[in-house]
Design a protein around this motif. Sequence first.
Motif, PDB file in Angstrom:
ATOM      1  N   LEU A 190       0.545  29.865  51.918  1.00 33.49           N
ATOM      2  CA  LEU A 190       0.091  30.977  52.538  1.00 33.49           C
ATOM      3  C   LEU A 190      -0.899  30.918  53.695  1.00 33.49           C
ATOM      4  O   LEU A 190      -1.473  29.889  53.948  1.00 33.49           O
ATOM      5  CB  LEU A 190      -1.088  31.489  51.268  1.00 33.49           C
ATOM      6  CG  LEU A 190      -0.395  31.524  49.982  1.00 33.49           C
ATOM      7  CD1 LEU A 190      -1.512  32.004  48.862  1.00 33.49           C
ATOM      8  CD2 LEU A 190       0.464  32.937  49.829  1.00 33.49           C
ATOM      9  N   ALA A 191      -0.701  31.787  54.544  1.00 29.34           N
ATOM     10  CA  ALA A 191      -1.496  31.821  55.748  1.00 29.34           C
ATOM     11  C   ALA A 191      -2.867  31.737  55.790  1.00 29.34           C
ATOM     12  O   ALA A 191      -3.547  32.324  55.262  1.00 29.34           O
ATOM     13  CB  ALA A 191      -1.152  33.170  56.457  1.00 29.34           C
ATOM     14  N   ASP A 192      -3.226  30.896  56.709  1.00 30.24           N
ATOM     15  CA  ASP A 192      -4.770  30.671  56.757  1.00 30.24           C
ATOM     16  C   ASP A 192      -5.227  31.503  57.775  1.00 30.24           C
ATOM     17  O   ASP A 192      -4.486  32.262  58.474  1.00 30.24           O
ATOM     18  CB  ASP A 192      -5.374  29.275  57.065  1.00 30.24           C
ATOM     19  CG  ASP A 192      -4.657  28.814  58.402  1.00 30.24           C
ATOM     20  OD1 ASP A 192      -4.339  29.637  59.472  1.00 30.24           O
ATOM     21  OD2 ASP A 192      -4.445  27.590  58.614  1.00 30.24           O
ATOM     22  N   ALA A 193      -6.567  31.638  58.129  1.00 30.07           N
ATOM     23  CA  ALA A 193      -7.239  32.640  58.888  1.00 30.07           C
ATOM     24  C   ALA A 193      -6.662  32.529  60.279  1.00 30.07           C
ATOM     25  O   ALA A 193      -6.250  33.818  60.894  1.00 30.07           O
ATOM     26  CB  ALA A 193      -8.701  32.517  58.805  1.00 30.07           C
ATOM     27  N   THR A 194      -6.658  31.465  60.869  1.00 35.13           N
ATOM     28  CA  THR A 194      -6.014  31.183  62.320  1.00 35.13           C
ATOM     29  C   THR A 194      -4.614  31.730  62.357  1.00 35.13           C
ATOM     30  O   THR A 194      -4.165  32.132  63.415  1.00 35.13           O
ATOM     31  CB  THR A 194      -6.207  29.797  62.807  1.00 35.13           C
ATOM     32  OG1 THR A 194      -7.447  29.394  62.693  1.00 35.13           O
ATOM     33  CG2 THR A 194      -5.862  29.368  64.408  1.00 35.13           C
ATOM     34  N   HIS A 198      -2.986  34.633  64.868  1.00 37.05           N
ATOM     35  CA  HIS A 198      -1.856  34.762  65.940  1.00 37.05           C
ATOM     36  C   HIS A 198      -0.619  35.294  65.260  1.00 37.05           C
ATOM     37  O   HIS A 198       0.040  35.934  66.302  1.00 37.05           O
ATOM     38  CB  HIS A 198      -1.530  33.194  65.888  1.00 37.05           C
ATOM     39  CG  HIS A 198      -2.531  32.338  66.585  1.00 37.05           C
ATOM     40  ND1 HIS A 198      -3.165  32.575  67.783  1.00 37.05           N
ATOM     41  CD2 HIS A 198      -3.106  31.010  66.408  1.00 37.05           C
ATOM     42  CE1 HIS A 198      -4.129  31.841  67.945  1.00 37.05           C
ATOM     43  NE2 HIS A 198      -4.052  30.830  67.160  1.00 37.05           N
ATOM     44  N   LEU A 199      -0.446  35.512  64.187  1.00 35.49           N
ATOM     45  CA  LEU A 199       1.051  36.156  63.702  1.00 35.49           C
ATOM     46  C   LEU A 199       0.817  37.659  63.298  1.00 35.49           C
ATOM     47  O   LEU A 199       1.564  38.328  63.127  1.00 35.49           O
ATOM     48  CB  LEU A 199       1.418  35.462  62.413  1.00 35.49           C
ATOM     49  CG  LEU A 199       1.919  34.079  62.420  1.00 35.49           C
ATOM     50  CD1 LEU A 199       2.329  33.428  61.317  1.00 35.49           C
ATOM     51  CD2 LEU A 199       3.278  33.941  63.481  1.00 35.49           C
ATOM     52  N   GLU A 200      -0.455  38.022  63.579  1.00 39.80           N
ATOM     53  CA  GLU A 200      -0.847  39.452  63.410  1.00 39.80           C
ATOM     54  C   GLU A 200      -0.560  39.690  61.873  1.00 39.80           C
ATOM     55  O   GLU A 200       0.231  41.042  61.567  1.00 39.80           O
ATOM     56  CB  GLU A 200      -0.101  40.267  64.302  1.00 39.80           C
ATOM     57  CG  GLU A 200      -0.575  39.895  65.824  1.00 39.80           C
ATOM     58  CD  GLU A 200       0.143  40.603  66.837  1.00 39.80           C
ATOM     59  OE1 GLU A 200       1.006  41.612  66.633  1.00 39.80           O
ATOM     60  OE2 GLU A 200      -0.002  40.228  68.026  1.00 39.80           O
ATOM     61  N   ILE A 201      -0.834  39.107  60.774  1.00 36.79           N
ATOM     62  CA  ILE A 201      -0.594  39.433  59.563  1.00 36.79           C
ATOM     63  C   ILE A 201      -2.177  38.960  58.975  1.00 36.79           C
ATOM     64  O   ILE A 201      -2.928  38.841  59.446  1.00 36.79           O
ATOM     65  CB  ILE A 201       0.308  38.505  59.005  1.00 36.79           C
ATOM     66  CG1 ILE A 201       0.104  37.132  59.167  1.00 36.79           C
ATOM     67  CG2 ILE A 201       1.742  38.686  59.625  1.00 36.79           C
ATOM     68  CD1 ILE A 201       0.704  36.002  58.395  1.00 36.79           C
ATOM     69  N   ARG A 202      -2.014  39.397  57.390  1.00 40.09           N
ATOM     70  CA  ARG A 202      -3.157  39.179  56.607  1.00 40.09           C
ATOM     71  C   ARG A 202      -3.464  37.690  56.241  1.00 40.09           C
ATOM     72  O   ARG A 202      -2.324  36.985  55.804  1.00 40.09           O
ATOM     73  CB  ARG A 202      -3.354  40.094  55.502  1.00 40.09           C
ATOM     74  CG  ARG A 202      -3.429  41.395  55.989  1.00 40.09           C
ATOM     75  CD  ARG A 202      -3.690  42.232  54.586  1.00 40.09           C
ATOM     76  NE  ARG A 202      -3.793  43.593  54.882  1.00 40.09           N
ATOM     77  CZ  ARG A 202      -2.677  44.723  55.139  1.00 40.09           C
ATOM     78  NH1 ARG A 202      -1.587  44.145  55.068  1.00 40.09           N
ATOM     79  NH2 ARG A 202      -2.906  45.960  55.355  1.00 40.09           N
ATOM     80  N   LEU A 207       4.042  32.360  54.024  1.00 35.92           N
ATOM     81  CA  LEU A 207       4.585  31.931  55.141  1.00 35.92           C
ATOM     82  C   LEU A 207       5.727  30.907  54.582  1.00 35.92           C
ATOM     83  O   LEU A 207       5.732  30.277  53.731  1.00 35.92           O
ATOM     84  CB  LEU A 207       3.677  31.367  56.070  1.00 35.92           C
ATOM     85  CG  LEU A 207       2.328  31.837  56.750  1.00 35.92           C
ATOM     86  CD1 LEU A 207       1.790  30.779  57.366  1.00 35.92           C
ATOM     87  CD2 LEU A 207       3.078  33.186  57.658  1.00 35.92           C
ATOM     88  N   LEU A 208       6.723  30.649  55.432  1.00 41.56           N
ATOM     89  CA  LEU A 208       7.939  29.398  55.320  1.00 41.56           C
ATOM     90  C   LEU A 208       7.410  28.429  56.387  1.00 41.56           C
ATOM     91  O   LEU A 208       7.419  28.448  57.370  1.00 41.56           O
ATOM     92  CB  LEU A 208       9.186  30.002  55.520  1.00 41.56           C
ATOM     93  CG  LEU A 208       9.622  30.971  54.547  1.00 41.56           C
ATOM     94  CD1 LEU A 208      11.029  31.507  55.184  1.00 41.56           C
ATOM     95  CD2 LEU A 208       9.763  30.564  53.247  1.00 41.56           C
ATOM     96  N   TYR A 209       6.874  27.323  55.437  1.00 37.78           N
ATOM     97  CA  TYR A 209       6.489  26.119  56.128  1.00 37.78           C
ATOM     98  C   TYR A 209       7.710  25.315  56.492  1.00 37.78           C
ATOM     99  O   TYR A 209       8.181  24.692  55.429  1.00 37.78           O
ATOM    100  CB  TYR A 209       5.458  25.245  55.754  1.00 37.78           C
ATOM    101  CG  TYR A 209       4.827  24.027  56.225  1.00 37.78           C
ATOM    102  CD1 TYR A 209       4.421  24.010  57.284  1.00 37.78           C
ATOM    103  CD2 TYR A 209       4.632  23.033  55.362  1.00 37.78           C
ATOM    104  CE1 TYR A 209       4.113  22.872  58.168  1.00 37.78           C
ATOM    105  CE2 TYR A 209       4.212  21.991  55.806  1.00 37.78           C
ATOM    106  CZ  TYR A 209       4.100  21.652  57.079  1.00 37.78           C
ATOM    107  OH  TYR A 209       3.555  20.767  57.657  1.00 37.78           O
ATOM    108  N   ALA A 210       8.029  24.630  57.409  1.00 38.30           N
ATOM    109  CA  ALA A 210       9.255  23.723  57.819  1.00 38.30           C
ATOM    110  C   ALA A 210       8.522  22.663  58.589  1.00 38.30           C
ATOM    111  O   ALA A 210       8.050  22.720  59.598  1.00 38.30           O
ATOM    112  CB  ALA A 210      10.234  24.559  58.636  1.00 38.30           C
ATOM    113  N   THR A 211       8.984  21.494  58.112  1.00 36.44           N
ATOM    114  CA  THR A 211       8.846  20.279  58.830  1.00 36.44           C
ATOM    115  C   THR A 211      10.154  19.423  59.222  1.00 36.44           C
ATOM    116  O   THR A 211      11.097  19.649  58.358  1.00 36.44           O
ATOM    117  CB  THR A 211       7.916  19.242  58.092  1.00 36.44           C
ATOM    118  OG1 THR A 211       8.645  18.859  56.894  1.00 36.44           O
ATOM    119  CG2 THR A 211       6.515  19.842  57.731  1.00 36.44           C
TER     120      THR A 211
END
Length: 240
Positions: A190-194, A198-202, A207-211
């Motif tokens: 889930l997207a954090d505040a920062t 930047h992504l202009e979302i809530r 989010l999809l997290y890729a390493t």
Amino acid sequence: MNEQDRPRTPIWRAIATALRHEISEGRYGPGDKLPTEATLAARFGVNRHTVRRALADLVETGLVRTRRGSGAFVAAVPAQYPIGQRVRFHENLLAAGRIPHKRMFLVETRAATVAEAETLALAPGGAVCACHGLSLADGVPIAVFESVFPLPRLAGIDAALGETSSVTEALRRVGIPDYTRAATRLTAVLADATQALHLEIRQGDPLLYATGVNVDGQGVPVEYGRTWFCGDRVTLTVEG
């Protein structure tokens, strides 16, 4: 915390998520009209006000547009982004018919974390160069990224990244003419505040997290990347 105490996802948000998923799967293409509010209300068993709130969320993120008296239409579809041995940001988006752009926030040198040192085959606390930035497609933010490079092995990579936003070009300038992806891992977060800013979302949006680890022609690690993709703007395809 028992089941009753757990926070529940608002119904309108669950409906918006379901519609995002259907758009990303291609059920609705650019310009296609979505079902009417009455149809969606009947489908999800809610009132039209709840459906209207879900559609407003899709409008706010640029995925859907509405026309008074005509309904809601798909404004855009997620960019296709293949993940395989040859992952190249610019090439991937150009192949998908999108205009790629990267915005660098920071290029820094620091000591590697334990995980970074292990992944990049460095001594504990070895020096790395880390760049942080934002990836865009057609001017729309699609991902926040952090790329970490082993400084002892890639002297001058920090200066190269300060001059170009292309990782491929920066690596070429320090003697790595080609590289391939050795490993990729995908998880949902889930997207954090920062990230949301930047992504202009809530904050809390999916989010999809890729390493991933990129290696040179001899199989030596040259980059450890972390990328947080906006879930409804990118469709990741894992290639064999």
